[in-house]
Design a protein around this motif. Structure first.
Motif, mmCIF file in Angstrom:
data_model
loop_
_atom_site.group_PDB
_atom_site.id
_atom_site.type_symbol
_atom_site.label_atom_id
_atom_site.label_comp_id
_atom_site.label_asym_id
_atom_site.label_seq_id
_atom_site.Cartn_x
_atom_site.Cartn_y
_atom_site.Cartn_z
ATOM 1 N N GLY A 134 2.853 7.169 -9.636
ATOM 2 C CA GLY A 134 2.383 7.610 -8.320
ATOM 3 C C GLY A 134 2.421 9.106 -8.071
ATOM 4 O O GLY A 134 1.444 9.701 -7.614
ATOM 5 N N GLN A 135 3.540 9.723 -8.396
ATOM 6 C CA GLN A 135 3.684 11.147 -8.085
ATOM 7 C C GLN A 135 2.748 11.997 -8.937
ATOM 8 O O GLN A 135 2.216 13.010 -8.480
ATOM 9 C CB GLN A 135 5.155 11.543 -8.326
ATOM 10 C CG GLN A 135 5.584 12.836 -7.649
ATOM 11 C CD GLN A 135 5.390 12.794 -6.139
ATOM 12 O OE1 GLN A 135 5.778 11.820 -5.512
ATOM 13 N NE2 GLN A 135 4.761 13.812 -5.587
ATOM 14 N N SER A 153 -1.989 0.681 -7.023
ATOM 15 C CA SER A 153 -3.447 0.713 -6.803
ATOM 16 C C SER A 153 -4.231 0.064 -7.942
ATOM 17 O O SER A 153 -5.358 -0.379 -7.736
ATOM 18 C CB SER A 153 -3.952 2.151 -6.692
ATOM 19 O OG SER A 153 -3.195 2.851 -5.774
ATOM 20 N N SER A 209 8.180 6.450 -7.675
ATOM 21 C CA SER A 209 6.946 6.587 -6.910
ATOM 22 C C SER A 209 5.985 5.493 -7.362
ATOM 23 O O SER A 209 5.062 5.719 -8.132
ATOM 24 C CB SER A 209 6.356 7.983 -7.152
ATOM 25 O OG SER A 209 5.191 8.118 -6.405
ATOM 26 N N GLY A 231 -4.062 10.839 -5.026
ATOM 27 C CA GLY A 231 -3.185 9.999 -4.218
ATOM 28 C C GLY A 231 -3.636 9.949 -2.772
ATOM 29 O O GLY A 231 -4.704 10.460 -2.423
ATOM 30 N N GLU A 271 -0.670 11.657 -7.558
ATOM 31 C CA GLU A 271 -0.704 12.475 -6.349
ATOM 32 C C GLU A 271 -0.910 13.959 -6.699
ATOM 33 O O GLU A 271 -1.723 14.655 -6.088
ATOM 34 C CB GLU A 271 0.639 12.268 -5.620
ATOM 35 C CG GLU A 271 0.810 12.996 -4.322
ATOM 36 C CD GLU A 271 -0.155 12.527 -3.252
ATOM 37 O OE1 GLU A 271 -0.370 11.312 -3.127
ATOM 38 O OE2 GLU A 271 -0.710 13.390 -2.560
ATOM 39 N N ASP A 302 3.052 3.003 -7.495
ATOM 40 C CA ASP A 302 1.653 3.050 -7.083
ATOM 41 C C ASP A 302 1.018 1.793 -7.676
ATOM 42 O O ASP A 302 0.841 1.692 -8.896
ATOM 43 C CB ASP A 302 1.025 4.329 -7.653
ATOM 44 C CG ASP A 302 -0.483 4.385 -7.482
ATOM 45 O OD1 ASP A 302 -1.073 3.384 -7.051
ATOM 46 O OD2 ASP A 302 -1.069 5.439 -7.801
ATOM 47 N N ASN A 341 10.332 2.670 -2.514
ATOM 48 C CA ASN A 341 10.295 3.995 -3.166
ATOM 49 C C ASN A 341 11.418 4.896 -2.649
ATOM 50 O O ASN A 341 12.019 5.640 -3.404
ATOM 51 C CB ASN A 341 8.956 4.691 -2.894
ATOM 52 C CG ASN A 341 7.867 4.257 -3.868
ATOM 53 O OD1 ASN A 341 8.148 3.731 -4.928
ATOM 54 N ND2 ASN A 341 6.622 4.484 -3.493
ATOM 55 N N SER A 397 0.833 -1.198 0.000
ATOM 56 C CA SER A 397 0.000 0.000 0.000
ATOM 57 C C SER A 397 0.870 1.252 0.000
ATOM 58 O O SER A 397 1.836 1.335 0.744
ATOM 59 C CB SER A 397 -0.895 0.013 1.244
ATOM 60 O OG SER A 397 -1.580 1.241 1.303
ATOM 61 N N HIS A 398 0.516 2.220 -0.837
ATOM 62 C CA HIS A 398 1.247 3.488 -0.748
ATOM 63 C C HIS A 398 0.475 4.466 0.137
ATOM 64 O O HIS A 398 0.838 5.615 0.276
ATOM 65 C CB HIS A 398 1.574 4.062 -2.126
ATOM 66 C CG HIS A 398 0.384 4.526 -2.901
ATOM 67 N ND1 HIS A 398 -0.768 3.811 -2.973
ATOM 68 C CD2 HIS A 398 0.178 5.641 -3.637
ATOM 69 C CE1 HIS A 398 -1.629 4.466 -3.727
ATOM 70 N NE2 HIS A 398 -1.093 5.574 -4.127
ATOM 71 N N TRP A 399 -0.604 3.978 0.737
ATOM 72 C CA TRP A 399 -1.339 4.769 1.720
ATOM 73 C C TRP A 399 -0.673 4.645 3.087
ATOM 74 O O TRP A 399 -0.930 5.415 4.001
ATOM 75 C CB TRP A 399 -2.795 4.299 1.831
ATOM 76 C CG TRP A 399 -3.557 4.421 0.550
ATOM 77 C CD1 TRP A 399 -3.370 3.690 -0.593
ATOM 78 C CD2 TRP A 399 -4.607 5.360 0.262
ATOM 79 N NE1 TRP A 399 -4.237 4.104 -1.565
ATOM 80 C CE2 TRP A 399 -5.022 5.123 -1.065
ATOM 81 C CE3 TRP A 399 -5.247 6.351 1.004
ATOM 82 C CZ2 TRP A 399 -6.037 5.859 -1.662
ATOM 83 C CZ3 TRP A 399 -6.261 7.061 0.394
ATOM 84 C CH2 TRP A 399 -6.646 6.826 -0.918
ATOM 85 N N THR A 438 4.536 3.303 -12.130
ATOM 86 C CA THR A 438 5.405 4.345 -11.562
ATOM 87 C C THR A 438 4.797 5.751 -11.706
ATOM 88 O O THR A 438 5.502 6.745 -11.617
ATOM 89 C CB THR A 438 6.816 4.323 -12.206
ATOM 90 O OG1 THR A 438 6.707 4.744 -13.574
ATOM 91 C CG2 THR A 438 7.435 2.943 -12.155
#
Ligand code: AMP
Ligand code: MG
Length: 309
Positions: A85-86, A141, A137, A94, A89, A139, A48, A36-38, A83
């Motif tokens: 993620g950022q 999800s 980053s 995010g 976000e 992610d 990361n 999880s990136h949460w 990748t």
């Protein structure tokens, strides 16, 4: 993972309800703590933050999901890219509480150029390690919920359950028949209030179905909808021509990843691509005055598509 789960099953009286619940919760906690990136101190979070080019040992689940994600990324020509993620976000989709908004083009361009794409990741299969080229980053999800569904199914199987329906955030997997011989039927949810949407039912036993859509996580600005599925080439949300994609696959992890990838491939390419790799896919196109439902040959064969309501 910022979502809910449910499991329905016909269980032999070998274990108590509390034991089943405990086993499922332990499995889900394990997935969350790995990918999880949460959760900042998850294995994914640590990977990361690891220095560039340094090999990092990964737990088996995270390694498996990362490996599969990179295969989907390669096969989809980068439409699927774990990748982003950022960028996700920055658009406000995010885990931070950042407001959903159109980012400053300069900020977006800097993120796009600076980010480690999927090609900047390397796996060491012998030692179950991975390394990246920096500014990563990850992610997951778009794939981890499906993986968690598969894992939960395996937990139930290990506990002697041979008839179940597991769901996490709308991704589903079913196994076996219900007492009375009926399979687990599920219906594809219409994306919003669509008049005339046909009833699409799938007998899911032994299969999984996952759906990606632009109708749950989005914001509106400049007279258009900006959704949480990002086109990695532009760093912007995908266009509004596809409202949703559902994919049926044996593995929920694969159904999950491919439904996201097809959203990115877009109206023109998604179904052609699905036919090419023999994927059972349903694409719901948004038209000016309604919608259009299209599906690949194998999806059609596996479902019951009724008349519009
Ligand atoms: P899903 O609902 O399975 O389609 O996953 C959507 C989520 O995956 C988003 O909220 C992002 O966190 C992430 N994501 C967005 N775009 C992509 C992409 N092109 N490839 C992989 N993951 C993505
Ligand atoms: Mg997905």
């Amino acid at each position: 993972m910022g979502t809910s789960w449910s499991a329905r099953f016909y269980a032999p009286p070998r274990h108590s309800d509390a034991e089943y619940l405990h086993a499922i919760e332990c499995e889900l906690e394990s997935v969350v703590s790995q990918m999880s990136h949460w959760v900042p101190d998850s294995d994914l979070g640590r990977f990361n933050r690891a220095p560039a080019e340094c090999w990092q040992s990964l737990p088996a689940g995270l390694f498996q999901v990362l490996d599969f994600s990179l295969k989907v990324a390669a096969q989809s020509g980068g439409a699927f890219d774990p990748t982003v993620g950022q960028v996700v976000e920055e658009w406000g989709f995010g885990p931070s509480q950042k407001k959903q908004h159109k980012p400053d083009p300069e900020v977006l361009s800097r993120l796009q150029h600076g980010r480690c794409g999927w090609q900047g990741l390397e796996l060491d299969y012998v030692n179950r390690r991975a390394r990246h080229k920096g500014c990563l980053s990850l992610d997951l999800s778009a794939v981890a919920k499906g993986f968690a569904v598969d894992q939960t199914g395996q937990v139930l199987t290990r506990l002697g359950v041979d008839s179940y329906l597991v769901e996490i955030g709308g991704e589903l997997r079913a196994q076996g028949l219900k007492p009375g011989g009926q399979p687990w039927w599920v219906a594809v949810e219409p994306p919003g209030e669509l008049h005339g949407f046909p009833e699409i039912r799938v007998a899911l036993s032994g299969w999984s179905i996952a759906t990606s859509g632009d109708y749950r996580r989005y914001f509106e600005s400049d007279h258009r909808r900006w959704t949480h599925t990002i086109d990695p080439r532009s760093g912007c949300p995908v266009g509004a021509e596809i409202a949703a994609v559902s994919v049926i696959h044996k593995e929920c992890m694969a159904a999950d990843a491919w439904s996201t990838a097809l959203m990115v491939l877009g109206a023109e390419h998604a179904l052609k691509f699905a036919e090419k790799i023999d994927l059972a896919a349903l694409v719901i196109l948004r038209l000016v005055d309604g919608f259009e439902v299209r599906c690949s040959e194998s999806f059609y064969k596996m479902t019951e598509i009724g008349a519009g309501n």
